[in-house]
Design a protein around this motif. Structure first.
Motif, PDB file in Angstrom:
ATOM      1  N   ASP A  41      -2.512   4.765   7.732  1.00  0.00           N
ATOM      2  CA  ASP A  41      -3.934   4.451   7.760  1.00  0.00           C
ATOM      3  C   ASP A  41      -4.414   4.294   9.190  1.00  0.00           C
ATOM      4  O   ASP A  41      -5.005   3.300   9.565  1.00  0.00           O
ATOM      5  CB  ASP A  41      -4.187   3.158   6.966  1.00  0.00           C
ATOM      6  N   ALA A  62      -8.543   3.690  -4.411  1.00  0.00           N
ATOM      7  CA  ALA A  62      -8.492   2.307  -3.969  1.00  0.00           C
ATOM      8  C   ALA A  62      -8.503   1.444  -5.219  1.00  0.00           C
ATOM      9  O   ALA A  62      -9.426   1.521  -6.037  1.00  0.00           O
ATOM     10  CB  ALA A  62      -9.699   1.988  -3.083  1.00  0.00           C
ATOM     11  N   ARG A  68     -12.336  -0.005   3.621  1.00  0.00           N
ATOM     12  CA  ARG A  68     -11.218   0.713   2.997  1.00  0.00           C
ATOM     13  C   ARG A  68     -11.646   2.131   2.600  1.00  0.00           C
ATOM     14  O   ARG A  68     -10.938   3.112   2.884  1.00  0.00           O
ATOM     15  CB  ARG A  68     -10.741  -0.058   1.767  1.00  0.00           C
ATOM     16  N   ASP A  78     -15.025  -5.504   3.133  1.00  0.00           N
ATOM     17  CA  ASP A  78     -13.621  -5.080   3.138  1.00  0.00           C
ATOM     18  C   ASP A  78     -13.455  -3.795   2.330  1.00  0.00           C
ATOM     19  O   ASP A  78     -12.732  -2.872   2.745  1.00  0.00           O
ATOM     20  CB  ASP A  78     -12.729  -6.172   2.544  1.00  0.00           C
ATOM     21  N   LYS A  79     -14.112  -3.741   1.193  1.00  0.00           N
ATOM     22  CA  LYS A  79     -14.027  -2.545   0.352  1.00  0.00           C
ATOM     23  C   LYS A  79     -14.662  -1.356   1.052  1.00  0.00           C
ATOM     24  O   LYS A  79     -14.138  -0.229   1.002  1.00  0.00           O
ATOM     25  CB  LYS A  79     -14.715  -2.801  -0.993  1.00  0.00           C
ATOM     26  N   THR A 117       0.851  -1.177   0.000  1.00  0.00           N
ATOM     27  CA  THR A 117       0.000   0.000   0.000  1.00  0.00           C
ATOM     28  C   THR A 117       0.887   1.226   0.000  1.00  0.00           C
ATOM     29  O   THR A 117       1.777   1.375   0.814  1.00  0.00           O
ATOM     30  CB  THR A 117      -0.898   0.017   1.249  1.00  0.00           C
ATOM     31  N   SER A 173     -12.286   4.304   5.696  1.00  0.00           N
ATOM     32  CA  SER A 173     -11.051   4.716   6.355  1.00  0.00           C
ATOM     33  C   SER A 173     -10.444   5.926   5.672  1.00  0.00           C
ATOM     34  O   SER A 173      -9.998   6.876   6.325  1.00  0.00           O
ATOM     35  CB  SER A 173     -10.051   3.554   6.354  1.00  0.00           C
ATOM     36  N   GLU A 186     -11.214 -10.548  -1.104  1.00  0.00           N
ATOM     37  CA  GLU A 186     -11.898  -9.605  -0.229  1.00  0.00           C
ATOM     38  C   GLU A 186     -13.396  -9.524  -0.517  1.00  0.00           C
ATOM     39  O   GLU A 186     -13.865  -9.839  -1.614  1.00  0.00           O
ATOM     40  CB  GLU A 186     -11.269  -8.219  -0.351  1.00  0.00           C
ATOM     41  N   VAL A 241      -4.340   2.688  -2.362  1.00  0.00           N
ATOM     42  CA  VAL A 241      -4.480   1.518  -1.500  1.00  0.00           C
ATOM     43  C   VAL A 241      -4.757   0.273  -2.331  1.00  0.00           C
ATOM     44  O   VAL A 241      -5.612   0.274  -3.229  1.00  0.00           O
ATOM     45  CB  VAL A 241      -5.615   1.729  -0.479  1.00  0.00           C
TER      46      VAL A 241
END
Length: 351
Positions: free
Chosen positions: A33, A48, A95, A91-92, A27, A98, A87, A81
């Motif tokens: 993060d 992402a 991300r 999970d997405k 990443t 965040s 995943e 990222v």
């Protein structure tokens, strides 16, 4: 009613941007993060990546080029990222959330797979502008960055029909989904409109992205080898990282490959095969990413569906390989086709 707009040539003029050499894995970010790393005013564009990640020499790297341009021009912190294998949508969603929570703005999901996650996260962070590439997501703070892939693919089909000597050409799609059907439809139409006698052999690597259709060069190589055994002497790939295997197989067999999304003739990782990359169907993902970043920086964030087509240079065909000019009639045929598409006399199919 959802707003449909087409960006100007100035806004999307990043198609010729030279992609920085990138490496797979990890990443990359100017900020940890962990949240709280600087005020929102210090943070800018975050992307992402889609399956395959940075270093695919294609779709994801094009997005990275747009990020690099924005970072240099606006002098702010950015983040990019990587996805994780296997995943989930959750999970997405985590991300994207965040990145928004840290203060990045805009936050862009590169690829249609971010659709469900984007919808959920955008509602939770209404003050952040979100963008998604290759999908339409409803939301007051979401820009859907979509492309006329079929138009660039049509031009690739014209080039293939002019370049083939065997009268057989191939198409390798990464995953059997509507988005990649657009590539096949435009390519096949371009081939047939140019020379109805040319046979097109289509093949998809997998039924789902989770099976590795966009991230398995070995699968791409095997598919191309099979098409070449069937006399295909031009193979067009729309397969992400898997497309590198297609190009490798074409080069080893000394037949033509046609790249996708980025100008793959210019890619350092593909330099050993460049003499056999006839052209690439361009999709200015970098331009779209940059255009959204600029709109946020200017205080007028783009939202709704943003259409990148041939009229605004959002798609096109590369001309980097000088051998293109050596193929009789190719350059003129592509130029005529482009005029027809822009002028409306040629309507390119999406299925």
């Amino acid at each position: 009613m959802r707003r449909i707009s087409k960006l100007t040539r100035v806004a999307v003029g990043v198609a010729s941007l030279a992609l920085a050499a990138t490496a797979c894995g990890g990443t990359s970010s100017d900020n940890n993060d962990g949240g709280g790393g600087g005020s929102k005013e210090d943070l800018g564009l975050a992307i992402a990546y889609d399956i395959g990640g940075k270093g695919d020499q294609s779709f994801n790297d094009a997005a990275f080029a747009g990020l690099e341009k924005a970072k240099k021009e606006f002098d702010y912190k950015t983040a990019d990222v990587e996805p994780t294998e296997g995943e989930t949508d959750a999970d997405k969603e985590q991300r994207l959330a965040s990145l928004a929570r840290q203060g990045y703005d805009p936050v862009i999901g590169v690829g249609f797979a971010y659709g469900p996650a984007m919808k959920a996260v955008a509602e939770k962070y209404p003050d952040t502008t979100f963008g998604i590439v290759d999908s339409v997501v409803e939301g007051d703070n979401v820009a859907s960055l979509v492309f006329a892939e079929e138009q660039a693919s049509y031009l690739a089909g014209v080039a293939a029909a002019k370049a083939t000597k065997s009268k057989v050409v191939g198409f390798v799609g990464g995953v059997d989904i509507p988005l990649i059907h657009k590539f096949e439809a435009g390519y096949t139409q371009g081939v047939k409109d140019t020379d109805p006698k040319v046979k097109v052999i289509p093949q998809y690597l997998t039924q789902t992205a989770e099976e590795g259709g966009f991230s398995s060069p070995d699968k791409g190589k095997a598919a191309a080898e099979g098409q070449i055994e069937k006399k295909a002497d031009v193979v067009y790939q729309a397969a992400g990282l898997s497309g590198q295997g297609v190009i490798e197989a074409a080069a080893k067999a000394k037949v033509w490959a046609i790249g996708v999304d980025s100008d793959q003739y210019q890619q350092e990782a593909l330099a050993a095969y460049k003499d056999y990359i006839l052209t690439s169907a361009l999709k200015d993902v970098g331009g779209a990413v940059y255009a959204l970043a600029k709109s946020v920086e200017d205080g007028k964030p783009l939202t709704g569906t943003q259409v990148f087509d041939l009229k605004v240079n959002g798609v096109g065909l590369s001309e980097s390989n000088p051998k293109m000019a050596e193929v009789p009639g190719l350059t003129d045929a592509v130029a005529k086709a482009e005029e027809g598409i822009v002028g409306g006399s040629i309507e390119v199919k999406t299925e």
